[in-house]
Design an enzyme around this catalytic site. Structure first.
Site, PDB file in Angstrom:
ATOM      1  CE1 TYR A   1      -3.590  -2.102   5.343  1.00 46.13           C
ATOM      2  CE2 TYR A   1      -3.065   0.192   4.835  1.00 46.13           C
ATOM      3  CZ  TYR A   1      -3.481  -1.072   4.420  1.00 46.13           C
ATOM      4  OH  TYR A   1      -3.776  -1.293   3.106  1.00 46.13           O
TER       5      TYR A   1
ATOM      6  CB  SER B   1      -0.875   0.005   1.262  1.00 48.99           C
ATOM      7  OG  SER B   1      -1.468   1.268   1.452  1.00 48.99           O
TER       8      SER B   1
END
Lengths: 231, 227
Positions: free
Chosen positions: A149, A136
């Site tokens: 995350y 990501s």
């Protein structure tokens, strides 16, 4: 032709990828790994004319991965492509992040891809193959409040780059993509107020994945490929 | 079918390391596994006989599982000398032909093994021309050798199992020492044809600490780039 293993195929980028790749003819067998059987069955109904088998696993229980991958190999007699797409997030600032939450994020986002790559490589290394990890943009740039995350995705980027060199001898290409804002359930947790129709769609990421795992592509491995849609 | 003996009994005294060189990491992987992985891909190899000291068996066994090795692997006890280790490995060989390699030479290509196995000659070794001068001597020169007549003997080597076993038995009886097996076989039966196939310059033996550094470069150049 060969077998493609996909995680996170129950929705979002995983589902869009499973559908798209199943129709392009690179692989004739697919193993979908995940916990939501109903969602994966729905994905299967949208896939092309290929042989598909679903394997139930909650990636929190990463210890089960070696046994599952062993079963995949036993069922299909080859593993040629691994698409690590499943992801998890529990966005919290540092002072609110519990060890349990941090560990859960790492189990799904880091430990599971690591074990899947390790176990699949045991079978893939005899005739080469492709591994693609979905990281990501959060793993590349600071995101206060997304500690577990963002750091887990940074780990995915580093793992991919390390293994590009390590697995080159086996003719296994390792790809890493970092999508930006994409309309998935996970994104909804990260940005609940965002209008999903205004950002990149899972099908657009799936299209890039499909191009990367084309057996003829050999030039884009070993780098973190950012996928962003400009509006 | 052929058996492959992999010599892994060295103690690595020249590496100045408590761990023998064949278990040290080269390009992130134990030196011995570079060879085992390549042997594992060759259909005509029936089994791999790893000659090693007892204390490393469980570590190697674990590596075989970790690297998903599918070939049947037997373990033979290492001897006091290289010659004794080969003899130990030979006692486990049941095939007509045997290939010998050493774990400290991790840069052998799968193709090198294959051309040895596929050769119609029963006894074949890998060798390369010597590009430096070798003379006889200790602290003084005592004799000259003609460089053009010399060959740098490498491994792997392939032999007729019975011929080699018989030569080893003779060597034991006569207490003769040899540093490799082509010399041993030739000494006892000069009528046997031992073919020399040209080897590659990167099939080096990891012996000294600097070889690990050179080895890392060879790995990048010949294995990663090739892939």
């Amino acid at each position: 032709m060969g077998t493609c293993v996909i995680t996170g195929a129950g929705d979002g980028i995983g589902r869009a990828t499973a559908i798209e790749v199943s129709k392009c003819g690179y692989y004739d067998s697919f193993a979908l790994l995940g916990r939501n059987l109903k969602a994966m069955e729905n994905t299967v109904s949208l896939m092309g004319d290929v042989h598909v088998k679903i394997y139930e696993i909650d990636f929190v229980n990463v210890e089960k991965i070696p046994e599952i991958i062993g079963r995949v190999y036993k069922d299909f007699h080859s593993i040629d492509c691994l698409l690590n797409i499943a992801g998890y997030t529990d966005p919290q600032p540092l002072l609110s992040t519990s060890l349990e939450s941090f560990e859960l994020t790492y189990r799904v986002n880091v430990f599971a891809p690591f074990l899947l790559m390790r176990e699949c490589t045991k079978y893939m290394k005899r005739r080469g193959g492709k591994i693609l990890n979905v990281a990501s943009t959060a793993g590349m740039t600071p995101r206060p409040g997304w500690l577990s995350y963002a750091s887990s995705k940074a780990s995915v980027i580093a793992m991919s780059q390390t293994l590009t060199d390590e697995l080159a001898e086996y003719d296994i290409k390792v790809y890493c993509i970092s999508p930006g804002r994409c309309a998935t359930k996970l994104r909804r947790k990260l940005a609940p107020d965002e209008d999903p129709s205004t950002i990149m769609q899972p099908e657009e990421v799936a299209d890039v994945i499909n191009k990367l795992i084309d057996p003829n592509d050999t030039c884009l491995d070993g780098q973190n490929i950012v996928i962003r849609k400009r509006f | 079918m052929i058996s492959a003996i992999l010599l892994s009994g060295g103690v690595g005294s020249r590496m100045h390391n408590s761990m023998p060189k064949q278990y040290m990491l080269l390009a992130g992987k134990p030196v011995i596994m570079h060879t085992v992985e390549r042997l594992d891909t060759i259909e005509s190899i029936k089994n791999i006989i790893i000659v090693c000291s007892e204390e490393y068996r469980s570590a190697i066994d674990l590596m075989l599982k970790q690297y998903g090795i599918r070939k049947f692997v037997k373990f033979a006890p290492a001897g006091q000398t290289r010659q004794a280790s080969v003899r130990s490995g030979l006692s486990f060989v049941e095939t007509e032909a045997v290939m010998i390699h050493e774990a400290a030479r991790p840069f052998v290509q799968t193709e090198d093994f294959s051309r040895l196995i596929e050769s119609t000659d029963e006894n074949v070794i890998i060798g390369s021309p010597i590009n430096y001068t070798v003379i006889k001597g200790d602290d003084c020169v005592t004799g000259l050798l003609e460089r053009s007549e010399l060959v740098n003997v490498q491994l792997p080597q392939k032999f007729n199992t019975e011929l080699l076993k018989s030569a080893h038995e003779k060597a034991v009886k006569e207490e003769k020492k040899f540093t490799e097996d082509a010399s041993l076989l030739y000494y006892y039966d000069q009528s046997v044809r031992i073919r020399i196939m040209e080897g590659t310059e990167y099939n080096i033996k990891i012996t000294n600490p600097i070889d690990m550094v050179i080895g890392d470069m060879i790995y990048r150049e010949y294995f990663q780039r090739r892939a």
